[in-house]
Design a protein around this motif. Structure first.
Motif, mmCIF file in Angstrom:
data_model
loop_
_atom_site.group_PDB
_atom_site.id
_atom_site.type_symbol
_atom_site.label_atom_id
_atom_site.label_comp_id
_atom_site.label_asym_id
_atom_site.label_seq_id
_atom_site.Cartn_x
_atom_site.Cartn_y
_atom_site.Cartn_z
ATOM 1 N N GLY A 25 -8.798 2.508 1.904
ATOM 2 C CA GLY A 25 -9.270 1.171 1.262
ATOM 3 C C GLY A 25 -9.264 0.760 -0.226
ATOM 4 O O GLY A 25 -9.304 -0.293 -0.697
ATOM 5 N N VAL A 26 -9.248 1.709 -1.016
ATOM 6 C CA VAL A 26 -8.925 2.013 -2.303
ATOM 7 C C VAL A 26 -7.962 1.279 -2.842
ATOM 8 O O VAL A 26 -7.676 0.733 -4.082
ATOM 9 N N VAL A 27 -6.559 1.414 -2.101
ATOM 10 C CA VAL A 27 -5.299 0.882 -2.669
ATOM 11 C C VAL A 27 -4.987 -0.575 -1.926
ATOM 12 O O VAL A 27 -4.136 -0.963 -2.600
ATOM 13 N N LEU A 28 -5.596 -0.944 -0.891
ATOM 14 C CA LEU A 28 -5.245 -2.039 -0.443
ATOM 15 C C LEU A 28 -6.162 -3.312 -0.919
ATOM 16 O O LEU A 28 -7.357 -3.022 -1.210
ATOM 17 N N PRO A 29 -5.562 -4.373 -1.202
ATOM 18 C CA PRO A 29 -6.334 -5.531 -1.804
ATOM 19 C C PRO A 29 -7.374 -5.967 -1.123
ATOM 20 O O PRO A 29 -7.585 -5.805 0.064
ATOM 21 N N GLU A 30 -8.493 -6.676 -1.506
ATOM 22 C CA GLU A 30 -9.680 -7.276 -0.991
ATOM 23 C C GLU A 30 -9.084 -8.591 -0.161
ATOM 24 O O GLU A 30 -9.665 -8.880 1.021
ATOM 25 N N THR A 31 -8.526 -9.536 -0.769
ATOM 26 C CA THR A 31 -7.858 -10.693 -0.235
ATOM 27 C C THR A 31 -6.503 -10.793 -0.510
ATOM 28 O O THR A 31 -5.922 -10.295 -1.518
ATOM 29 N N LEU A 32 -5.823 -11.466 0.130
ATOM 30 C CA LEU A 32 -4.456 -12.008 0.049
ATOM 31 C C LEU A 32 -4.589 -13.406 -0.175
ATOM 32 O O LEU A 32 -5.090 -14.136 0.830
ATOM 33 N N SER A 33 -3.951 -13.979 -1.152
ATOM 34 C CA SER A 33 -4.102 -15.400 -1.139
ATOM 35 C C SER A 33 -2.862 -16.083 -1.638
ATOM 36 O O SER A 33 -2.169 -15.547 -2.466
ATOM 37 N N TYR A 34 -2.229 -17.208 -1.343
ATOM 38 C CA TYR A 34 -1.186 -17.894 -1.918
ATOM 39 C C TYR A 34 -1.351 -19.430 -1.722
ATOM 40 O O TYR A 34 -2.090 -19.898 -0.936
ATOM 41 N N SER A 35 -0.895 -20.160 -2.550
ATOM 42 C CA SER A 35 -0.993 -21.803 -2.774
ATOM 43 C C SER A 35 0.442 -22.078 -3.160
ATOM 44 O O SER A 35 1.240 -21.653 -4.012
ATOM 45 N N ALA A 36 0.740 -23.034 -2.520
ATOM 46 C CA ALA A 36 2.118 -23.790 -2.774
ATOM 47 C C ALA A 36 1.962 -25.630 -2.924
ATOM 48 O O ALA A 36 0.973 -25.733 -2.136
ATOM 49 N N GLN A 37 2.762 -25.847 -3.625
ATOM 50 C CA GLN A 37 2.640 -27.346 -3.898
ATOM 51 C C GLN A 37 4.104 -27.973 -3.672
ATOM 52 O O GLN A 37 5.130 -27.292 -4.329
ATOM 53 N N ALA A 38 4.270 -29.251 -3.195
ATOM 54 C CA ALA A 38 5.514 -29.929 -2.996
ATOM 55 C C ALA A 38 5.153 -31.260 -3.272
ATOM 56 O O ALA A 38 4.238 -31.930 -3.050
ATOM 57 N N ARG A 39 6.171 -32.005 -3.919
ATOM 58 C CA ARG A 39 6.080 -33.387 -4.222
ATOM 59 C C ARG A 39 6.462 -34.022 -2.843
ATOM 60 O O ARG A 39 7.258 -33.928 -2.029
ATOM 61 N N VAL A 40 5.769 -35.281 -2.758
ATOM 62 C CA VAL A 40 5.940 -36.032 -1.765
ATOM 63 C C VAL A 40 7.092 -36.988 -2.125
ATOM 64 O O VAL A 40 7.059 -37.704 -3.188
ATOM 65 N N SER A 41 7.843 -36.930 -1.043
ATOM 66 C CA SER A 41 8.919 -38.122 -1.289
ATOM 67 C C SER A 41 8.807 -39.559 -0.733
ATOM 68 O O SER A 41 7.997 -39.615 -0.094
#
Length: 157
Positions: free
Chosen positions: A141-157
């Protein structure tokens, strides 16, 4: 002489079993650590792909009312192999809430990309410490992260 050698050999009897018993817990910790960390990294990569594909799918959909629906569908496709799904702003795995997900309506890009340019943003957060993919092994538990998060953005065509 023969008798002396036999006595010396007898005194070492069981040494290999004792050494194995001493080393085995560390070996198991190493193996389970590699498996746990590998599964976590695999989920992190899938979350990255899910957010990117969700943003892209929402951005290229022509029907404005379907943008979010297409974004959520792409996120679900990318996370399906882990049994994770996104619905109503909640990431679910096995019926339990394990995090949050959001596909934004087209809005201003961050940072600003210019006047009139709109972007769709997909954000995913998975509470990994509370809901690991593999059963927890003591000490990992000490080496694994508390949360995994990711965010992505794309331009609307």
């Amino acid at each position: 002489m023969i008798g002396r050698r036999r006595r010396g050999q007898r005194s070492e009897r069981g040494a290999a079993a004792l050494e194995f018993a001493l080393v085995m817990p560390f070996l198991l910790l190493l193996v389970f650590g590699i498996i746990s960390y590998g599964m976590m990294l695999s989920l992190r990569q899938s979350m990255s792909q899910a957010a990117t594909e969700g943003a892209r799918a929402a951005a290229v959909t022509l029907n404005a009312s379907q943008k979010q629906t297409e974004g959520y569908a792409s996120v679900n496709d990318a996370l399906n192999s882990f049994g994770v799904s996104c619905a109503s702003g909640t990431l679910r795995r096995g019926g339990a809430s394990v995090g949050t997900c959001a596909v934004s309506s087209p809005g201003a890009c961050t940072p600003a990309a210019g006047a009139g340019i709109q972007c769709v943003t997909v954000s995913l957060v998975y509470n990994y410490r509370d809901h690991p993919l593999v059963p927890s092994f003591p000490g990992l538990g000490v080496v694994l992260p508390e949360t995994l998060s990711y965010s992505a953005q794309a331009r609307v065509s």
